[in-house]
Structure formats: C-alpha cells, structure tokens
Design an enzyme around this catalytic site. Structure first.
Site, PDB file in Angstrom:
ATOM      1  N   ALA A 146      -4.258  -6.507  -2.602  1.00  0.00           N
ATOM      2  CA  ALA A 146      -3.316  -5.778  -3.463  1.00  0.00           C
ATOM      3  C   ALA A 146      -3.984  -4.908  -4.529  1.00  0.00           C
ATOM      4  CB  ALA A 146      -2.292  -6.713  -4.118  1.00  0.00           C
ATOM      5  N   ALA A 147      -5.295  -4.685  -4.425  1.00  0.00           N
ATOM      6  CA  ALA A 147      -5.932  -3.759  -5.381  1.00  0.00           C
ATOM      7  C   ALA A 147      -5.298  -2.373  -5.222  1.00  0.00           C
ATOM      8  CB  ALA A 147      -7.433  -3.688  -5.130  1.00  0.00           C
ATOM      9  N   GLY A 148      -5.087  -1.970  -3.967  1.00  0.00           N
ATOM     10  CA  GLY A 148      -4.452  -0.669  -3.707  1.00  0.00           C
ATOM     11  C   GLY A 148      -3.019  -0.642  -4.234  1.00  0.00           C
ATOM     12  N   ASP A 149      -2.310  -1.743  -4.060  1.00  0.00           N
ATOM     13  CA  ASP A 149      -0.919  -1.799  -4.542  1.00  0.00           C
ATOM     14  C   ASP A 149      -0.880  -1.694  -6.071  1.00  0.00           C
ATOM     15  OD1 ASP A 149      -0.153  -2.203  -1.921  1.00  0.00           O
ATOM     16  OD2 ASP A 149      -0.194  -4.383  -2.101  1.00  0.00           O
TER      17      ASP A 149
END
Ligand code: RIB
Length: 306
Positions: A250-253
């Site tokens: 979830a780094a991208g999220d």
C-alpha cells in the site's frame, strides 16, 4: 476548509504472512507472524487521503459479513463518508492473501468478492458525491464499466480524475483521454505501453507514450528511486525519501491518497509530489495497508525534519 475527495474502488481484508522470502510456485515455506489488516486499493487510498487531511467519500461494495463490518467501522473511525458504501447480501467481502518478505517486498492474490459487483448504476446513484468533489480517485480493482461511468460523470462535471492503473490491465483509449493524472508503476507502464521501465530514460519514454494518449499528467512511481513526472509544468525524476522498509504494501495507495489531497488543495505539483512521497515513505516503515497510512501531522513533521 477540507477539500472533498471522492474515491471509488475496492475494499479488502488483507491476510498477511511475514516470511523470509516469497515462496516459489509449488513450494511451501514456513513463515513468521500472521497479521490481518484492512486493505483494498480503493479503501487504502481513501484512508490515506482522510488521514492526510481530505474530506473523503468512498463509493465501494462490501459483503454482509464480519470482514465488511470491520472495514466499515474503520472507515467511520477515519471520518470517511460511508453513505455510498453498499452491502452485498450475496457476495463476500474482498480478501487479499499477502506474503511479505524480509525486505518488505510483497506478493498479493485477491479474491474480489463484492468488489466485482460494484456496478455503473451504483456509481450513478452516488453522483451527488461526485458533484461536490474537487478530485476523483480511481484504481482497477472494480469492474471496468463502473470505472468508465465514473470517469464520464467526473468529466461532465469538470472534476479532475486521478487514476492509479493498478493492478495492471489494458485501458480503453477513451478512458485515458479523460484522465487528468495517471500514476502507474513500472509494471503498469509496460502493460499500458509495451515499454519496459528500468531507468530514467525508459521512464521518460513511457511517460511520453502515455501523455500522447491524452493524459494531462503522468507520474510513474519507481519505488525507492522516486517518481518520474511529466506534466505541462514539470518534467523529470523526483527523488523520494530514504527509509528502512518494513512492509511496502500500500505504499502506492498511500502516495495516491496523499497526492489527491495535495492536488485538491491546489498546491504546486512539485510540493504535492513531496507531500505524497513523504506519506508513502512513512507508510513503508509500518506493517499492513491501512494501519500504515500516516496522519497529516506526522507527514508534516517528517517533512519539517528532513
Ligand atoms: O495495494 C495494496 C492492496 O492491494 C492490498 O491492501 C490488497 O488488498 C490489494 O488490494
């Protein structure tokens, strides 16, 4: 005043095993701890945006089960408007099976369940939330006709669309033309353009290929190397922050949620990227998807200490 952000997308429960490495096909390995955490790209982006300071409405579909109820109470605790979340009496809440290795890298398989049944009619029924939005945020874990409907409703109202094209899949040409900000990672650029991204030069080629298809601003996320940005006002590699990664899930999220907040607040693009990169860097230092999304005050403190 807080800016209105409408997120349309998936909600999952993540069942996570920490392991020394990602198992090979056909292989069983003994892992470490098991963690259950709220996830789903849409919900993760909504939570990240709410914690980063946005007033968020989430349009999503969950099952009428314990996982769905837990997800819903989490959204409410984060102050997200849940009026447009529908409970599916037939299909179960989405589930993601995740293995996280010793370097914080992951491997994910999703059973979409109710997410697969978020219909265009449900999106149309939530038009009121879109009317009030400063920005719409979308990803690709819900049916494509619903994404196309949402994009059309946003375009009709002059609401900019931030599309995170994950997980990777082909996109209709007409859809891309209506996207204001596209945030693919390297794999997603290759699947959309056929251009493998391995360095700054190939990121530049990929970004131009996507801009040629009608996207206003292309932001390619390159993990710890930062992002490659192509817009009318900014072009080039924007380096991120160096942190010790514990879990990159979830780094991208988190990046997308925080970016939506900064753009809705109309800050300059390079400042918005820095804010989003700080949020993403903080998120990889903690385990789990939604549990790792930082609060605005934490992001601001991190930026001030840099
Ligand atoms: O981007 C991470 C997310 O992908 C996880 O939370 C998982 O649920 C999948 O949707």
């Amino acid at each position: 005043m807080k800016q209105q952000i409408v997120v349309i997308g998936s909600s999952n429960t993540d069942l996570i095993v920490k392991a020394p490495r990602i198992p090979k096909p056909g292989e069983t390995i003994l892992g470490g701890r098991f963690i259950q955490a709220a996830g789903g790209k849409g919900a993760n982006q909504a939570v990240a945006a709410a914690r980063a300071g946005g007033q968020v409405s989430l349009i999503a579909r969950i099952g009428e089960d314990a996982f769905g109820a837990e997800a819903l109470s989490g959204f409410q605790a984060d102050g997200i408007d849940t009026a447009w979340i529908r409970k599916d009496a037939v299909h179960a809440s989405g589930i993601a099976l995740i293995v996280v290795d010793g370097q914080g890298q992951n491997s994910i398989a999703v059973a979409p369940g109710a997410n697969e049944h978020l219909s265009p009619e449900e999106v149309i029924a939530a038009a009121e939330a879109i009317d009030q939005a400063s920005i719409m945020v979308l990803q690709l874990e819900i049916p494509m006709p619903s994404i196309e409907t949402a994009t059309r409703l946003a375009a009709d109202r002059g609401v900019p669309v931030l599309l995170n094209p994950a997980p990777a899949q082909a996109l209709p040409a007409a859809l891309l033309e209506q996207v204001s900000i596209l945030t693919p990672n390297e794999t997603e650029v290759e699947s959309l353009t056929g251009i493998p991204v391995s360095d700054e030069a190939s990121a530049r080629r990929g970004a131009h290929a996507l801009r040629d298809r009608g996207v206003d601003t292309v932001i390619i996320t390159l993990g710890p190397r930062g992002v490659y940005c192509l817009s009318s006002s900014l072009e080039g590699l924007v380096t991120g922050f160096s942190v010790q990664a514990v879990d990159t899930t979830a780094a991208g999220d988190t990046f997308n949620g925080a970016l939506a907040v900064a753009l809705a607040e109309d800050v300059d693009l390079s400042e918005a990227l820095r804010f989003a990169q700080a949020a993403a860097a903080l998120s990889v230092t903690m385990e789990g998807a939604q549990p790792s999304a930082p609060l605005r005050k934490t992001i601001e403190r991190f930026l001030a200490d840099d």
